[in-house]
Enzyme design. Structure first.
Site, PDB file in Angstrom:
ATOM      1  N   SER A  41     -15.811 -15.142   6.136  1.00 16.86           N
ATOM      2  CA  SER A  41     -16.291 -14.154   7.077  1.00 16.86           C
ATOM      3  C   SER A  41     -16.021 -14.702   8.457  1.00 16.86           C
ATOM      4  CB  SER A  41     -17.790 -13.940   6.873  1.00 16.86           C
ATOM      5  OG  SER A  41     -18.450 -13.758   8.096  1.00 16.86           O
ATOM      6  N   ARG A  87       6.835  29.911  -6.082  1.00 22.60           N
ATOM      7  CA  ARG A  87       6.681  28.686  -5.264  1.00 22.60           C
ATOM      8  C   ARG A  87       5.457  28.850  -4.368  1.00 22.60           C
ATOM      9  NH1 ARG A  87      11.710  27.548  -3.288  1.00 22.60           N
ATOM     10  NH2 ARG A  87      11.804  27.308  -5.555  1.00 22.60           N
TER      11      ARG A  87
END
Lengths: 452, 452, 452, 452
Positions: free
Chosen positions: D280, D319
């Site tokens: 960290s 489509r």
């Protein structure tokens, strides 16, 4: 005209997923009554504007009571036209006709099915938000109490499920408090500003009300106590989406707190437990955090429901060919499940037993490692940031590897032992925790005052 | 032991969103009966393995009938422990005890609540898939008939909602057919291979069954006609997710077809209409494609529900702290809404009225523009692809601007008029449409044979 | 400190799905610069409070420029610690150290990685909302113009994709306008009130800033022009969820309008077309409504992304073990896709060509059937509602079956022919359409004034 | 023709969310190459069928290399037509024309943009699944090893995050193994059976290929090594949805395992840790389970993406007007994020350090309470189920309240002390755990054999 009460029958999963008082506001009976309330309000609005007589409106309203109708039959008859308002209007008209044929001519006047169903949805939401907000507010009160009482209750802060720096349980509760207050505020704003009547007639022009359409809308909104829209919103579902967004956000806030409680109640952590934990059919020793689990379970249904409602916003032209109908059940389910989640969380926090000793014991588990940041900072002024970071990393690793206390290892690196001891005292390394609690409580107070 | 029948009462939106026979398989009564079926099967399995007497198993099973229990009360009592199995086992044990105290010792033997609830969920799914598959199969049959009957029914192909090239309605229906068959096949596979019993006891070891656990699982699966898992899957929710994925895919296929029908039924298009279109409370002339709309409406609930089920897969350790409970209602809702969508589509297609003349009239609307691709291709051999494309684009633009037929404009560009006429005849420009229909029908036949 | 500009390279689908100016505000470069802006602001805030020297802050800020860092390398190095801030701080500290070792001690002072990343996310959102709001506002302006210009442009109202009652295109546009204005307002409120800095340090106490934490937060917010939170919100993701909800709602409003345009542009409907419609690789005659389609395509990504962000709210304790990290890409994607959707809609509406003649022709397609509601209402005063409804239904059916005009059939039912003609004139049956347009325009005006 | 390799540049979050080898298969470069591969295969297929010369096909294929094209420019030019294939075909044709004008006439012959893009999507998926399956298989191998090695490693089973019954870590790993194997199997089936080429031309008839369309499709599928569909599936998105469902299910399985590891690695539990845990920026002592966290983070993006893909299935006619375009990025993101999740999990499990002593210590934390089920069962034969349950519940409560060992309290209730001791030995109360491990390993072996 906002209250409604229609205790619906219980379902098999209600004790877990339909807890609290919201449930009774979102069932079929509540919806049907809300539709009838919309029809009654429409009649009153017509009377207000002079389109129909007051007596006629009263006659119509007298038949707008849910117990006069066969809900199951209306539901079945909804198939033919695609919504339950069509058979309802037929039944209502027939009933009014028996009492006053003239009044019957004015039933549903000017409206289309969607006007009634959308207005009913808004009424249902309004009524469901009352107990939900009450539960949220009560839960916030509890969080405020916990924040204040546990200002000095030390516990490990945890990031990525690992101990990080010391915090207090008060600060944890203050974080919950801010989330609850913020969410209650937004939900309350949505209720007051965004839940509006719907009235547009077949294509949104109110053509059949001739010139008085706008007046009727205003009166209709007034009777129902809902907002008046700029124009009909048949296919502008922003209102529904805003409600959904607010509910989804509440759900997330609840899930976060519920998960925290479940994690803090783990056997190995044991920092909190519910007042009335759940048993198990086979393990009598279990102390399950059932209310927290129920809160999480109900809350987690929300994101999917919100996405369905957002996805249904693209409604065609003046009335959607399916997407409008898609909304009905997810909206109901969302109100119901968030209501249940909040009610469960209220139960969970309301009786939360906090074990301050265990919190302290857990804090001490790692022998001071939680304070390495502090030590790093103290060393930074001497060594610079990178070197300090590396020094402490090494000491920490050695302490872990050797099992020797961190303070001991650190003391060998040249820092006086008493300084090390002071640096490793968690109670003196809480930064602004107390101020943050004060700020959260002050914000809460101002919220409460605003509400009252 | 798979059939169940429990007609639940009707809801307000059932005519739109809970159509068909799946609804009765997913209600509270069906769930409760499935839990009881699991308990009965567990007793029989114990008898099979010799853990308990056959008479005792029979006694237990005799009490596993849903009408003996108060569903609402069980639902309320579910709150304390977090699931309805705990109070159910208590009630069942008490009932059996009255009849045979020895038998009562063997109620729920070896099982944990989740074993019963998960097995019940699988049974509910199995039973719900029967009518759903029947509806899917019947819908596919209709699509097959339409594909064959309308091989020569010319219509405009449409891409991005604009006319593209000519197709036949038979090809459209063949596309629907393949989607329906594929989805029915997958759903059927999931039902047969992936719906399994759950039995693991409190932590998945079947500890309380000593050495005979594995044998009991096999017998339990055998009694119920469900698959036998490799090991308990309490927190491996792959099975639930696979079921959810299959159902979500069915929903998408249904929504596509339903939307196509609604679009083809538009007032301006009018190529199909439903046999019994819906009316409106205010517009008597409406011919609403209500079944298509209902199919779309129900299907669109699926994606959000699937995402909730997938999101709930991350269940902790040996039993999820909330995520397991999250599954119950979305799984039920998903089965129910997809069942309704399929039933609505069956109604929609079953009575579809096809207007071949209108299809042809629409095809002719643009005066041959749909065949520009063909003309382009024909010119390509002379001019090359880019030049041909540009030539036709110009002719097309001029035709649109001037209102003159495309054939006339094209003839001026040097192609013989009869060649232009032949090129602009849609019936001779259908490519492999017929072969594709044959392939779809052949695949359908082989599917049907496989099933029977 | 809010503007940023970082034109990222183009992607393969950007022309369809990353249109407009938001794209440049949400790419990797924009994120990295925002992180650096957060580090610089933190230094300035420290100087403001007296923790570090102003010169030192200036030195740190001088190194907070994106072109000094290797983004790809930072991304790779993010793997070890789980976020890119860790390697960034290391690189920044090293760079500052070269210039001023003392200043280097103050880099990232008091902050944790999440402070920087969350603040950067808020900055990215703030900057992305600027062009998004500009596009929304411009689109609303267009809708306002269309609403006003087309007050008298008659068109069919359509419900369930079927003709319903006559409306005007102006009313349609007014409905779009209200949706756009409402959404822009909410988005603007979220930007101003809810986008806040994050600063809490490792566990949310700002422990390493000793007593001055709260002051530093205020200065930090001031420098960045973001809101100041009550307390750190590391695991209270309400702000992110509110932003997500607002964006998801915008997306739904955009999708609705885009779909309307695509439907109105259908070959058979042809009431509108885009100024620059799209071609096709094989069909030169195509007039695809590409901007509408692109708007819908981008908008439809939103609901799933919102659900992911809501689902990620349940973040553990003081920092989520995964759910925080889950947010990063969906938040960026949501900003980007909604930005693209709005930009596409702006293009779509900005050049919309409206064919008023075609609208009128379509309105006349059904020979007056759209006005049956009006006739029904007129007859209701004579016959009562149900009888009138049935009479008109029969006349309508006969007209459809026989192909005779509705007016002719109706005249036979005893209503004078001139009354029938008047009743069937759509222009005189628009109800409150004009008033609704006025209200929408007035509301728009007040919105615009408020903004300026 | 399946391999592809196109290492894309790194992104800012790649180290966390784009880990492993899938990332390079789903970037823009990989997509563009896949489109070009589709064009090349189409040319070869045409040659196979005799539509074009083999030399011409070779010439076309020679230009189908990604480094010949400006990806960013293609992306920008995609705006006009709504997809990047249109500008790509133009560029490819122009390039081929330079080399051989005759060959240029055959570029893209018979195809529409969607044919190329859909086929590319399937190729991208196929190529992405290779490393994903390799990672899944390797992870399964690790799980198998852990299952076997830790057969006798006792640990607490945990339900609702509370200790339940004893299990072994081997059983835990066996559960993970079955989930991984099942998911790899399904993913592999989808890859082999459901990833198909797309080829239909403008409206799905392959009109421009005259009678040889079906032959070309077969050859095209053969060249690419993808499945051959019954007919074009332009708007039947079942294949995409099945892929999405399988990926979403993998994600859920990964998230479950990742979360388990993160929970087991908690500071208070400490039963496992990653080989290379994360640090960290401010807390050097942190041992973050970064790979587990990264796995969870990436996996949690999946459910929302799946719902978007399912929601986009309702594509209009031949489509979709937007929904097809909606798919592109979510499909890519889903492949990428699941790939990253699996890669992270592989890292996580591959180096998992298991602390058997700590597992045993945790098991002993509750002083035998985990074995109350066993005691209850033992007492049931004497007392009956309900009485036994109540007796043990009381003893358990007394033990907790008094702090006295459960065995001591139980002994007072009349059970011989040695019997109590035997009953409270966890190692003898593992039921079928070992058999379940054997079954999981056997199933794994048969899976592995099948693959090879």
């Amino acid at each position: 005209m906002k209250p409604s009460s229609s205790p619906s029958e219980g379902g098999l999963f209600d004790g877990v997923l339909a807890r609290g008082a919201v449930r009774d506001q979102v069932g079929d009976t509540a919806w049907l009554q809300a539709m009838l309330d919309a029809e009654a309000a429409l009649a009153y609005a017509g009377a207000e504007v002079g389109l129909i007589g007051r007596d006629q409106a009263g006659t119509i309203a007298a038949f707008c009571r849910v117990d006069r109708y066969d809900l199951g039959e209306l539901g079945r008859d909804a198939a033919a036209g695609g919504n339950p308002v069509i058979p309802l209007v037929r039944a209502l008209t027939a009933a009014v006709y028996e009492a006053d044929p003239e009044a019957a001519k004015h039933v549903h006047r000017g409206a289309t099915s969607q006007d009634i169903l959308d207005t009913a949805a808004m009424l249902v939401a309004y009524r469901a938000l009352e107990p939900m907000l009450a539960d949220l507010t009560a839960t916030a009160e509890t969080a405020a109490r916990l924040a204040d009482e546990h200002r000095a209750t030390l516990m490990p802060g945890r990031t990525l499920l690992q101990h990080a720096l010391p915090i207090t349980f008060g600060l944890t509760a203050a974080g919950w408090l801010v989330a609850l207050d913020t969410n209650a505020g937004r939900l309350s704003d949505v209720r007051d500003d965004r839940l509006a009547v719907q009235l547009g007639g077949a294509s949104g022009t109110l053509a059949s009300l001739a010139g008085s359409g706008v007046e009727v809308v205003a009166a209709y909104a007034d009777v129902l106590g809902l907002a008046e829209p700029v124009l009909p919103w048949h296919t502008d579902r922003t209102r529904v989406a805003e409600l959904a967004g607010a509910l989804g956000t509440v759900a997330g806030a609840v899930a976060k707190i519920g998960r925290d409680v479940a994690l803090l109640a783990q056997t190995e952590v044991a920092e909190v437990r519910e007042e009335a934990p759940g048993g198990s059919s086979t393990m009598p020793h279990k102390r399950n955090p059932v209310s927290a689990v129920s809160a999480v379970a109900a809350a987690q249904r929300a994101p999917g429901l919100v996405s369905t409602l957002l996805g249904a916003m693209a409604q065609e032209h003046q009335r959607g060919a399916g997407s409008w109908h898609t909304e009905w059940l997810p909206l109901r389910d969302l109100l119901g499940t968030v209501g249940s989640a909040v009610a469960s969380l209220r139960d969970c926090l309301g009786g939360l037993v906090v074990d301050a000793d265990r919190m302290r014991a857990n804090l001490d588990l790692t022998g001071g490692h939680l304070l390495t940041e502090r030590v790093t900072t103290a060393l930074t002024t001497r060594l610079g940031r990178l070197a300090a970071h590396d020094t402490v990393t090494r000491a920490s690793a050695e302490s872990v590897a050797s099992g020797r206390p961190l303070g001991e290892v650190l003391a060998e690196s040249g820092i006086p032992a008493d300084e090390v001891a002071a640096l490793l005292d968690p109670a003196s390394y809480l930064g602004s925790a107390d101020e943050f609690i004060d700020r959260a409580l002050a914000a809460h107070e101002s919220t409460v005052e605003e509400e009252s």
